[in-house]
Structure formats: C-alpha cells, structure tokens
Design an enzyme around this catalytic site. Structure first.
Site, PDB file in Angstrom:
ATOM      1  N   LYS A  12       2.353  17.419 -45.422  1.00  0.00           N
ATOM      2  CA  LYS A  12       2.666  16.113 -45.987  1.00  0.00           C
ATOM      3  C   LYS A  12       1.500  15.127 -45.837  1.00  0.00           C
ATOM      4  O   LYS A  12       0.565  15.362 -45.053  1.00  0.00           O
ATOM      5  CB  LYS A  12       3.926  15.571 -45.320  1.00  0.00           C
ATOM      6  CG  LYS A  12       5.213  16.369 -45.620  1.00  0.00           C
ATOM      7  CD  LYS A  12       6.384  15.785 -44.838  1.00  0.00           C
ATOM      8  CE  LYS A  12       7.711  16.439 -45.187  1.00  0.00           C
ATOM      9  NZ  LYS A  12       8.828  15.826 -44.402  1.00  0.00           N
ATOM     10  N   TYR A  52      13.447  16.373 -53.315  1.00  0.00           N
ATOM     11  CA  TYR A  52      14.345  15.826 -52.294  1.00  0.00           C
ATOM     12  C   TYR A  52      15.693  15.403 -52.874  1.00  0.00           C
ATOM     13  O   TYR A  52      16.340  14.518 -52.321  1.00  0.00           O
ATOM     14  CB  TYR A  52      13.672  14.640 -51.602  1.00  0.00           C
ATOM     15  CG  TYR A  52      12.667  15.041 -50.547  1.00  0.00           C
ATOM     16  CD1 TYR A  52      13.040  15.861 -49.476  1.00  0.00           C
ATOM     17  CD2 TYR A  52      11.355  14.576 -50.582  1.00  0.00           C
ATOM     18  CE1 TYR A  52      12.133  16.217 -48.498  1.00  0.00           C
ATOM     19  CE2 TYR A  52      10.429  14.933 -49.595  1.00  0.00           C
ATOM     20  CZ  TYR A  52      10.839  15.765 -48.550  1.00  0.00           C
ATOM     21  OH  TYR A  52       9.942  16.121 -47.581  1.00  0.00           O
ATOM     22  N   ASN A 115       6.634  13.257 -40.580  1.00  0.00           N
ATOM     23  CA  ASN A 115       6.724  14.378 -39.635  1.00  0.00           C
ATOM     24  C   ASN A 115       5.867  15.572 -40.034  1.00  0.00           C
ATOM     25  O   ASN A 115       6.126  16.706 -39.662  1.00  0.00           O
ATOM     26  CB  ASN A 115       8.193  14.768 -39.421  1.00  0.00           C
ATOM     27  CG  ASN A 115       8.867  15.176 -40.719  1.00  0.00           C
ATOM     28  OD1 ASN A 115       8.236  15.265 -41.765  1.00  0.00           O
ATOM     29  ND2 ASN A 115      10.156  15.433 -40.653  1.00  0.00           N
ATOM     30  N   HIS A 118       6.960  20.100 -44.296  1.00  0.00           N
ATOM     31  CA  HIS A 118       8.277  20.465 -44.844  1.00  0.00           C
ATOM     32  C   HIS A 118       8.359  21.982 -44.896  1.00  0.00           C
ATOM     33  O   HIS A 118       7.348  22.646 -45.106  1.00  0.00           O
ATOM     34  CB  HIS A 118       8.431  19.925 -46.280  1.00  0.00           C
ATOM     35  CG  HIS A 118       9.551  20.592 -47.034  1.00  0.00           C
ATOM     36  ND1 HIS A 118      10.852  20.158 -46.962  1.00  0.00           N
ATOM     37  CD2 HIS A 118       9.565  21.699 -47.835  1.00  0.00           C
ATOM     38  CE1 HIS A 118      11.623  20.953 -47.699  1.00  0.00           C
ATOM     39  NE2 HIS A 118      10.859  21.898 -48.241  1.00  0.00           N
ATOM     40  N   GLU A 129      12.583  25.423 -54.717  1.00  0.00           N
ATOM     41  CA  GLU A 129      11.396  24.610 -54.421  1.00  0.00           C
ATOM     42  C   GLU A 129      10.114  25.269 -54.943  1.00  0.00           C
ATOM     43  O   GLU A 129       9.224  24.581 -55.454  1.00  0.00           O
ATOM     44  CB  GLU A 129      11.302  24.373 -52.907  1.00  0.00           C
ATOM     45  CG  GLU A 129      12.421  23.468 -52.396  1.00  0.00           C
ATOM     46  CD  GLU A 129      12.538  23.416 -50.878  1.00  0.00           C
ATOM     47  OE1 GLU A 129      13.470  22.756 -50.381  1.00  0.00           O
ATOM     48  OE2 GLU A 129      11.711  24.043 -50.181  1.00  0.00           O
TER      49      GLU A 129
HETATM   50  P1  GDP Z   1      13.808  18.806 -42.692  1.00  0.00           P
HETATM   51  O1  GDP Z   1      14.464  19.913 -43.468  1.00  0.00           O
HETATM   52  O2  GDP Z   1      13.643  19.132 -41.235  1.00  0.00           O
HETATM   53  O3  GDP Z   1      12.500  18.346 -43.300  1.00  0.00           O
HETATM   54  O4  GDP Z   1      14.792  17.551 -42.707  1.00  0.00           O
HETATM   55  P2  GDP Z   1      15.774  16.996 -43.851  1.00  0.00           P
HETATM   56  O5  GDP Z   1      15.878  17.967 -44.992  1.00  0.00           O
HETATM   57  O6  GDP Z   1      17.030  16.584 -43.183  1.00  0.00           O
HETATM   58  O7  GDP Z   1      15.051  15.665 -44.350  1.00  0.00           O
HETATM   59  C1  GDP Z   1      13.987  15.687 -45.272  1.00  0.00           C
HETATM   60  C2  GDP Z   1      12.922  14.719 -44.814  1.00  0.00           C
HETATM   61  O8  GDP Z   1      13.428  13.376 -44.854  1.00  0.00           O
HETATM   62  C3  GDP Z   1      12.465  14.891 -43.359  1.00  0.00           C
HETATM   63  O9  GDP Z   1      11.497  15.899 -43.182  1.00  0.00           O
HETATM   64  C4  GDP Z   1      11.920  13.516 -43.045  1.00  0.00           C
HETATM   65  O10 GDP Z   1      10.617  13.335 -43.630  1.00  0.00           O
HETATM   66  C5  GDP Z   1      12.920  12.608 -43.764  1.00  0.00           C
HETATM   67  N1  GDP Z   1      14.047  12.254 -42.878  1.00  0.00           N
HETATM   68  C6  GDP Z   1      15.094  13.050 -42.518  1.00  0.00           C
HETATM   69  N2  GDP Z   1      15.968  12.416 -41.736  1.00  0.00           N
HETATM   70  C7  GDP Z   1      15.489  11.165 -41.593  1.00  0.00           C
HETATM   71  C8  GDP Z   1      15.979  10.003 -40.894  1.00  0.00           C
HETATM   72  O11 GDP Z   1      17.022  10.023 -40.233  1.00  0.00           O
HETATM   73  N3  GDP Z   1      15.208   8.872 -40.976  1.00  0.00           N
HETATM   74  C9  GDP Z   1      14.037   8.832 -41.691  1.00  0.00           C
HETATM   75  N4  GDP Z   1      13.347   7.684 -41.724  1.00  0.00           N
HETATM   76  N5  GDP Z   1      13.558   9.901 -42.363  1.00  0.00           N
HETATM   77  C10 GDP Z   1      14.267  11.057 -42.320  1.00  0.00           C
HETATM   78 MG    MG Z   2      15.230  19.881 -45.421  1.00  0.00          MG
END
Ligand code: GDP
Ligand code: MG
Length: 140
Positions: A12, A52, A115, A118, A129
C-alpha cells in the site's frame, strides 16, 4: 495433498512511500511464495471502490479511499502452497498495534488505515481481486 493457491497482495501507499517494497517482497519470497504478476499503479476512485466494495458502508471507508488513492501502490499475485493463509500470517493483524511480532504490519504498519499491505481473505476473494488488478489474466 498439495493445496496450491493464489493471493492478491497490495503493497500500500504508506509502504511504497517509505521505500519498503523490497523488504516486503523478500518476506513473501522467503516463504516460498512465487510472484506470478506484479504492477505499480496509482489507483483511481473507481478501482479502489471495486476492490474495497465490501467496506462501502463502514465508517472508515472514505479515509481508506483517500489513502489508497494518494500515491502509487504495488499489486502482486503470489502463488504457492496454502498461499491465502500463509500471506495473511506474514502480514499480521489488520491493526498494527495488535499484530504479532515479526509480521509486516507489526514492523512497518503505521495505524489501522495505513497498515502497509493487503491480502485476499479466501479463494473467491483472491480470484475476484486478481481480475480487478490484472484484467488481462494471470497464468497459473
Ligand atoms: P484486512 O483484510 O486485514 O486488510 O482488513 P479488512 O478487510 O477488515 O479492512 C480493509 C482495510 O480497511 C484494512 O486493511 C485497513 O486499511 C482498513 N481498516 C479496516 N478496519 C479499520 C478500522 O477499524 N479503522 C480504520 N481507520 N481503518 C480500517
Ligand atoms: Mg480484507
């Protein structure tokens, strides 16, 4: 039995901006995951929303969209034994503060949004994807 899978990984913007591409790729290749496709791209809103789409109604969605489109990222297809679970383990918990020691997100992640990486969460997501980031197709 062998279980060869593919995972779509994004390095990212926060990681590309801090010159961490090589270190992150090294972590995957070191675990016997093969790069079968790779491209650097500055994402537009349309592509970001497609990637997303499951998070569209989340409170963090706008912040996520702004961040992911702000500068180039690197999209990669990794292939190998149990690639989906393996890559998510290498990446670590979504929240860098909660991520396990030695994981990419623990080492390099800045916060919950920024973070660094992905990875696909299941085989269906991976194929969806891969077709978004590599519409021309990727040879297995
Ligand atoms: P991943 O699969 O571990 O990447 O997590 P998710 O699919 O739940 O979320 C997608 C992305 O959205 C994450 O990698 C973060 O960049 C962002 N994100 C997820 N949860 C949060 C949150 O609670 N707060 C914020 N600010 N960003 C989040
Ligand atoms: Mg995810």
């Amino acid at each position: 039995m062998e279980n060869i899978q593919r995972s779509l990984v994004l390095i990212k913007p926060d990681a590309v901006e801090r010159n961490l591409v090589g270190k992150i790729i090294d972590a995957y290749e070191g675990e016997k995951l093969k790069i079968t496709a790779l491209r650097m791209i500055t994402v537009d809103e349309i592509l970001a929303k497609k990637h997303y789409e499951e998070h569209i109604s989340k409170p963090f969605f706008n912040e996520l969209l702004e961040y992911i489109t702000r500068s180039p990222l690197v999209a990669i297809v990794l292939q190998g034994e149990n690639a989906i679970e393996k890559v998510r383990k290498i990446n670590g918990n979504t929240n860098p503060e909660m991520a396990e020691y030695g994981t990419i997100r623990k080492k390099y992640g800045i916060d919950k949004t920024k973070n660094s990486v992905h990875a696909s969460d299941c085989e269906i997501s991976a194929e969806r994807e891969i077709s978004i980031w590599f519409p021309e197709g990727v040879k297995k």
